[in-house]
Design an enzyme around this catalytic site. Structure first.
Site, PDB file in Angstrom:
ATOM      1  N   ALA A 172      61.152  66.412  19.847  1.00 21.21           N
ATOM      2  CA  ALA A 172      62.515  65.336  20.883  1.00 21.21           C
ATOM      3  C   ALA A 172      64.014  65.590  19.611  1.00 21.21           C
ATOM      4  O   ALA A 172      63.275  65.023  18.280  1.00 21.21           O
ATOM      5  CB  ALA A 172      61.905  63.560  20.082  1.00 21.21           C
ATOM      6  N   TYR A 185      66.935  54.799  30.708  1.00 24.18           N
ATOM      7  CA  TYR A 185      65.627  56.020  30.314  1.00 24.18           C
ATOM      8  C   TYR A 185      65.866  56.216  31.534  1.00 24.18           C
ATOM      9  O   TYR A 185      66.530  57.620  31.796  1.00 24.18           O
ATOM     10  CB  TYR A 185      64.839  55.183  29.794  1.00 24.18           C
ATOM     11  CG  TYR A 185      63.792  56.173  29.269  1.00 24.18           C
ATOM     12  CD1 TYR A 185      63.738  56.447  28.167  1.00 24.18           C
ATOM     13  CD2 TYR A 185      63.352  57.085  29.883  1.00 24.18           C
ATOM     14  CE1 TYR A 185      63.162  57.479  27.123  1.00 24.18           C
ATOM     15  CE2 TYR A 185      62.788  58.319  29.559  1.00 24.18           C
ATOM     16  CZ  TYR A 185      62.576  58.659  27.761  1.00 24.18           C
ATOM     17  OH  TYR A 185      62.525  59.132  27.190  1.00 24.18           O
TER      18      TYR A 185
HETATM   19  P1  NAD Z   1      59.019  61.702  17.098  1.00 26.11           P
HETATM   20  O1  NAD Z   1      60.893  61.744  16.902  1.00 26.11           O
HETATM   21  O2  NAD Z   1      57.965  60.692  16.775  1.00 26.11           O
HETATM   22  O3  NAD Z   1      58.575  63.684  17.172  1.00 26.11           O
HETATM   23  C1  NAD Z   1      59.160  64.600  17.447  1.00 26.11           C
HETATM   24  C2  NAD Z   1      58.627  65.646  16.780  1.00 26.11           C
HETATM   25  O4  NAD Z   1      59.591  66.835  17.224  1.00 26.11           O
HETATM   26  C3  NAD Z   1      59.030  65.436  15.572  1.00 26.11           C
HETATM   27  O5  NAD Z   1      57.475  65.685  14.366  1.00 26.11           O
HETATM   28  C4  NAD Z   1      59.988  66.115  14.661  1.00 26.11           C
HETATM   29  O6  NAD Z   1      59.768  67.009  13.635  1.00 26.11           O
HETATM   30  C5  NAD Z   1      60.114  67.650  16.391  1.00 26.11           C
HETATM   31  N1  NAD Z   1      61.107  68.160  15.841  1.00 26.11           N
HETATM   32  C6  NAD Z   1      62.785  67.542  16.695  1.00 26.11           C
HETATM   33  N2  NAD Z   1      63.317  69.019  16.832  1.00 26.11           N
HETATM   34  C7  NAD Z   1      62.483  69.743  17.146  1.00 26.11           C
HETATM   35  C8  NAD Z   1      62.543  71.435  16.478  1.00 26.11           C
HETATM   36  N3  NAD Z   1      64.056  71.484  16.629  1.00 26.11           N
HETATM   37  N4  NAD Z   1      62.142  71.984  16.274  1.00 26.11           N
HETATM   38  C9  NAD Z   1      60.255  71.650  15.921  1.00 26.11           C
HETATM   39  N5  NAD Z   1      60.267  70.927  15.530  1.00 26.11           N
HETATM   40  C10 NAD Z   1      61.299  69.602  15.787  1.00 26.11           C
HETATM   41  O7  NAD Z   1      59.245  61.086  18.754  1.00 26.11           O
HETATM   42  P2  NAD Z   1      58.141  61.467  19.396  1.00 26.11           P
HETATM   43  O8  NAD Z   1      58.199  60.114  20.421  1.00 26.11           O
HETATM   44  O9  NAD Z   1      56.707  61.353  19.507  1.00 26.11           O
HETATM   45  O10 NAD Z   1      58.612  61.962  20.804  1.00 26.11           O
HETATM   46  C11 NAD Z   1      57.955  62.924  21.488  1.00 26.11           C
HETATM   47  C12 NAD Z   1      57.618  63.221  22.821  1.00 26.11           C
HETATM   48  O11 NAD Z   1      57.763  62.078  23.101  1.00 26.11           O
HETATM   49  C13 NAD Z   1      59.249  63.145  23.208  1.00 26.11           C
HETATM   50  O12 NAD Z   1      58.704  63.929  24.811  1.00 26.11           O
HETATM   51  C14 NAD Z   1      59.519  62.206  24.045  1.00 26.11           C
HETATM   52  O13 NAD Z   1      60.801  62.066  24.755  1.00 26.11           O
HETATM   53  C15 NAD Z   1      58.100  61.492  24.607  1.00 26.11           C
HETATM   54  N6  NAD Z   1      58.032  60.333  25.032  1.00 26.11           N
HETATM   55  C16 NAD Z   1      58.152  58.881  23.551  1.00 26.11           C
HETATM   56  C17 NAD Z   1      57.630  57.740  24.120  1.00 26.11           C
HETATM   57  C18 NAD Z   1      58.012  56.377  23.183  1.00 26.11           C
HETATM   58  O14 NAD Z   1      58.429  55.732  22.944  1.00 26.11           O
HETATM   59  N7  NAD Z   1      58.123  57.126  21.746  1.00 26.11           N
HETATM   60  C19 NAD Z   1      57.210  57.317  25.142  1.00 26.11           C
HETATM   61  C20 NAD Z   1      56.657  58.131  25.625  1.00 26.11           C
HETATM   62  C21 NAD Z   1      57.373  59.788  25.763  1.00 26.11           C
END
Ligand code: NAD
Length: 392
Positions: free
Chosen positions: A139, A233
């Site tokens: 993300a 969204y």
């Molecule tokens: P998060 O911010 O906790 O995790 C994102 C991760 O990506 C982190 O470990 C961060 O360090 C890493 N990251 C970001 N840029 C980077 C880069 N350039 N290189 C390497 N690592 C990098 O977010 P999350 O909520 O766990 O999101 C993860 C996925 O889950 C995303 O695709 C998000 O859309 C999806 N998602 C999230 C939710 C929610 O409600 N949080 C719901 C459904 C789906």
């Protein structure tokens, strides 16, 4: 030093090493108290330091007994600045993995870059030969491409502006917010950052280097949610990127011959979701209702359920579009009807009663290692924690 939370908007600029370690320990404790996951054994997790990526890595390692390589983009401590939460989480993860005899190595760098892809592939070839699962859980707010261009993602509507309620979490106030539509260029850029292009590049690079098993599986995460969040969204700029991610899953399966899935996860407090307008108010109501109904889950329960129940070695449970649905409990009629009823009346006066704001803040602070019972926040701690496999 004594480390305290310092918040700025929806981020916390400090993190607590002992709190993050306890957070990781509890997630490990959860998965090891459940029946074992029987799935892939050599797993690459891209975006493995927080949220869903961290929970995926913990589930596959400690329940699935898989060797894991994690890609993170985090900062070590420097001077008086603490490391990022993801750094401390990863240090703790590796410490526990080593104690448990599990292979775990991490690369810290920009996952979008060619350099990180190449380094990762060398490490896979040297230590594991090939991987049999790739989890893409990035993300990111921006992406720099090899030609030097930087693309930024936006969280806006598409087409028309949209007005609905939002929450000021710091002041516990509900107000109306109008989100303006993204321009065509902003939509294209959001797709460039959060769509599937880089995911496909990873799988292509792994294939070209013969570093991925033929029967490997790859996953990326998405969100759909209820209608009230759709303009923001599902039908917004981020939703366009998620549509692209979904089409990419089909392309990866068809063109690269690696089974690719989208898992639609539950809305949860993570560093990314806190930044989306309207969604945090929805999350506070959702938490309240789901906790009352006894079906609330956090990242670790969701990811354990993904790898234990939905995505098994020989069978994958999907909806008619081929997506894995971990938002099944969030979208239950009894949950959504209750949330919508409260949404229509929510105001400053009813907030304390109807919204789980304390639960939101608790999750928020815990993401950075604060507000965790049993951690002594008055103790002097060394912020300079090493991640064993990273030598910088
Ligand atoms: P998060 O911010 O906790 O995790 C994102 C991760 O990506 C982190 O470990 C961060 O360090 C890493 N990251 C970001 N840029 C980077 C880069 N350039 N290189 C390497 N690592 C990098 O977010 P999350 O909520 O766990 O999101 C993860 C996925 O889950 C995303 O695709 C998000 O859309 C999806 N998602 C999230 C939710 C929610 O409600 N949080 C719901 C459904 C789906």
């Amino acid at each position: 030093m004594i480390i305290e939370p310092k918040t700025r908007g929806f981020i916390c600029t400090t993190a607590h090493p002992a709190g993050c370690r306890e957070n990781v320990r509890r997630q490990i404790e959860y998965v090891t108290s459940q029946p074992e996951i029987n799935s892939a054994k050599k797993v690459l997790v891209i975006g493995s330091s927080t949220g869903y990526g961290l929970a995926s890595r913990i589930s596959m390692a400690f329940s699935g007994r898989a060797a894991t390589i994690g890609i993170i983009f985090d900062k070590p401590a420097s001077g008086k600045r603490t490391a990022s939460a993801g750094w401390y989480n990863t240090a703790a993860f590796e410490e526990f993995a080593k104690a448990d005899g599990l292979y775990a190595k991490t690369l810290n760098g920009d996952a979008f870059s060619k350099e990180v892809k190449e380094k990762t592939i060398s490490l896979i070839k040297q230590d594991l030969g090939k991987v049999d699962m790739v989890i893409y859980s990035l993300a990111a707010p921006r992406r720099a491409t090899e030609d030097g261009t930087t693309y930024s993602s936006v969280l806006k509507t598409v087409g028309n502006s949209y007005t609905n309620k939002t929450i000021d979490l710091a002041n516990r106030k509900v107000s109306d917010i109008t989100i303006d539509p993204a321009t065509e260029e902003e939509i294209t850029n959001t797709i460039k950052v959060m769509g599937g292009e880089d995911w496909k590049d990873w799988i292509q690079a792994l294939k070209d280097a013969d570093a991925i098993e033929e029967d490997a599986v790859t996953l990326a995460y998405s969100y759909i949610g209820p209608e009230l969040t759709h303009p923001m969204y599902k039908d917004g700029s981020i939703g366009k990127a998620k549509d692209h991610l979904f089409h990419t899953s089909q392309e990866i399966s068809r063109e690269l011959g690696i089974e690719a899935y989208i898992s639609v996860n539950k809305a949860l407090v993570t560093q990314s979701s806190a930044a989306i307008p309207i969604v945090p108010l929805y999350i506070t109501l959702l938490y309240k209702i789901m906790k009352e109904q006894g079906n609330h889950e956090g990242c670790i329960e969701q990811m354990y359920r993904l790898f234990h129940d939905k995505l098994q070695k020989d069978s994958v449970e999907t909806d008619e579009d081929g997506m894995i649905r971990l938002d099944d409990l969030e979208m239950l009629p009894q949950v959504q009807e209750a949330v919508m009823k409260v949404w229509s009346t929510i105001s400053d006066e009813t907030l304390e009663k109807d919204a789980d704001i304390n639960g939101y803040w608790e999750d928020f602070y815990q993401m950075f290692g604060f507000c965790i019972s049993g951690v002594d926040y008055t103790a002097d701690v060394d912020p300079d924690v090493k991640i064993p496999s990273i030598t910088e």
